[in-house]
Design an enzyme around this catalytic site. Structure first.
Site, PDB file in Angstrom:
ATOM      1  N   CYS A  91       3.841   3.187  16.571  1.00  0.00           N
ATOM      2  CA  CYS A  91       2.504   3.108  15.962  1.00  0.00           C
ATOM      3  C   CYS A  91       2.412   2.135  14.791  1.00  0.00           C
ATOM      4  O   CYS A  91       1.307   1.765  14.389  1.00  0.00           O
ATOM      5  CB  CYS A  91       2.054   4.494  15.500  1.00  0.00           C
ATOM      6  SG  CYS A  91       1.803   5.648  16.861  1.00  0.00           S
ATOM      7  N   HIS A 358      -7.116   4.783  17.603  1.00  0.00           N
ATOM      8  CA  HIS A 358      -5.790   4.291  17.237  1.00  0.00           C
ATOM      9  C   HIS A 358      -5.235   3.450  18.387  1.00  0.00           C
ATOM     10  O   HIS A 358      -4.537   3.960  19.258  1.00  0.00           O
ATOM     11  CB  HIS A 358      -4.908   5.502  16.948  1.00  0.00           C
ATOM     12  CG  HIS A 358      -3.472   5.217  16.652  1.00  0.00           C
ATOM     13  ND1 HIS A 358      -2.993   3.987  16.234  1.00  0.00           N
ATOM     14  CD2 HIS A 358      -2.379   6.039  16.699  1.00  0.00           C
ATOM     15  CE1 HIS A 358      -1.680   4.069  16.042  1.00  0.00           C
ATOM     16  NE2 HIS A 358      -1.294   5.301  16.331  1.00  0.00           N
ATOM     17  N   CYS A 388       2.662   6.678  10.162  1.00  0.00           N
ATOM     18  CA  CYS A 388       3.752   7.469  10.723  1.00  0.00           C
ATOM     19  C   CYS A 388       4.142   6.848  12.060  1.00  0.00           C
ATOM     20  O   CYS A 388       3.382   6.096  12.666  1.00  0.00           O
ATOM     21  CB  CYS A 388       3.341   8.923  10.897  1.00  0.00           C
ATOM     22  SG  CYS A 388       1.911   9.178  11.984  1.00  0.00           S
TER      23      CYS A 388
END
Length: 402
Positions: A91, A358, A388
């Site tokens: 991510c 996202h 994260c």
């Protein structure tokens, strides 16, 4: 050591990552090409000045495989001489791509680079690239592998965040994103995605639900009960953290990040590069850092890496005016607020991934651009961006307006 400056940034709107999403017909290459062309056209630089293009992509397989950064640079008419490299740190890939591009400048080896990221989650499914971590017992057992949603629920349980807490945070994210769009805060950075006829397919984030309230979220059932209880991952969580007697499942689609398509690009260069382009920098990279964190909790890396990047920059928490903490799940940001006792008014002031989505490999670059725009709008000086990361990691970058 030379300094790395941010000269500009652009992003696409985020399209729903489903077959009926507005960007589903656009390939991964098309998304990446859109932002590379846009930043070239906006800044008017000679592409012979570009030393490298670095793009994050979390699932670089199929149409997204084969070094999407090089393919996009060619498709965007940067010239045969411009190389490209694709990187993956889950991510945080988009932010790490910016950091990699900045590091090349800071090392004195390059003068002008583009960092960013791309992900078409409607066309290349999440997890399509596979990997040893979830399936190979040699690593899955020792790292207490569990799906991220179960880890998010473990964080909520361990640190005392109730269903109302995570839902309230999600409502706030939706409200802030709606305000940001209604006030035009994104208008100078979001470039529409067009079809082959030049018709705009999407010009604003598609995933938002501005009417979201506590009542509508209360009607949603937790998403990770079955995989936690019947899949056995609750037992894994309790084995990793025996003080947790039972995992309380509080996350659902409304308080977790949305699956979306999108791309972003950030133009980074030296002082000499700025002079060659006749452009003034908007900000500089003060510091960046990566760190490994506990893999069972997995999503607490932003807390650990924030401490590391502040120490590297010789700064204190009070020196940071704004924070962008990726809203992978509501408990991630709530834990960050709890750990540092930061004023919630400084974090994700324009909403985040719960509201807007996202797009894995692009999100970090999008957050950096959002932070820069908000610094300028609010007349602030410094921002810290952090995400994260799967398998327990964190990435953070500090930028400062110039």
């Amino acid at each position: 050591m030379p300094e790395a400056f941010i000269y500009d940034h652009v992003r696409t709107p985020r399209g729903r990552g489903k077959p009926d999403g507005a960007l589903h017909e656009v390939s991964t290459l098309g998304l990446a090409t859109t932002v590379l062309r846009a930043i070239k056209d906006r800044c008017g630089f000679d592409t012979h000045l570009i030393d490298d293009v670095v793009l994050g992509c979390v699932d670089p397989v199929g149409e997204a495989g084969g070094d999407i950064a090089r393919a996009a640079a060619l498709a965007a008419d940067y010239g045969n001489h411009v190389p490209g490299i694709q990187i993956n740190r889950f991510c945080a890939s988009g932010l790490d791509a910016v950091n990699f591009a900045a590091a090349q400048v800071m090392a004195g080896q390059h003068e002008l680079t583009v960092g960013g990221g791309v992900e078409s989650m409607s066309r290349v499914g999440i997890g399509a690239s596979g990997g040893a971590w979830p399936v190979d017992p040699a690593i899955a057992i020792k790292s207490y592998f569990m799906p991220q949603g179960v880890s998010a629920d473990l964080i909520a349980t361990k640190y005392g965040f109730s269903r109302d807490d995570v839902d309230h945070f999600a409502v706030t994210s939706q409200q802030r994103a709606a305000t940001a769009w209604s006030e035009g805060r994104f208008k100078n950075s979001v470039v529409p995605v067009r079809d082959i006829n030049g018709i705009a397919l999407l010009d604003r984030d598609e995933h938002m639900r501005p009417s979201t309230d506590m009542q509508s979220l209360a009607a949603l059932k937790p998403s990770f009960v079955m995989m936690g209880e019947q899949g056995g991952f609750d037992a894994v969580a309790i084995d990793a953290y025996p003080e947790v007697e039972r995992v309380v499942h509080v996350h659902h689609a409304g308080n977790s990040s949305g699956i979306v398509d999108g791309a972003a690009a950030v133009l980074i260069g030296s002082t000499d590069a700025g002079e060659a382009m006749a452009r003034k920098p908007r900000a500089k990279i003060r510091a960046f850092a990566n760190i490994g964190s506990e893999p069972a909790l997995m999503l607490t890396g932003p807390v650990d890496v924030t401490k590391k990047v502040l120490a590297r920059a010789k700064m204190a928490l009070a020196d940071i005016d704004l924070f962008e903490v990726n809203e992978a799940f509501a408990s991630v940001v709530l834990r960050y607020l709890q750990a540092f006792d930061v004023d919630a008014a400084k974090i994700n002031v324009n909403g985040g991934a719960i509201a807007m989505g996202h797009p894995l490999g692009a999100t970090g670059a999008m957050l950096l651009g959002t932070a820069l725009d908000e610094l300028e709008r609010a007349g602030k000086a410094t921002a810290l961006v952090t995400l994260c990361i799967g398998a327990g990691m964190g990435t953070a970058t500090i930028i400062e307006r110039v």
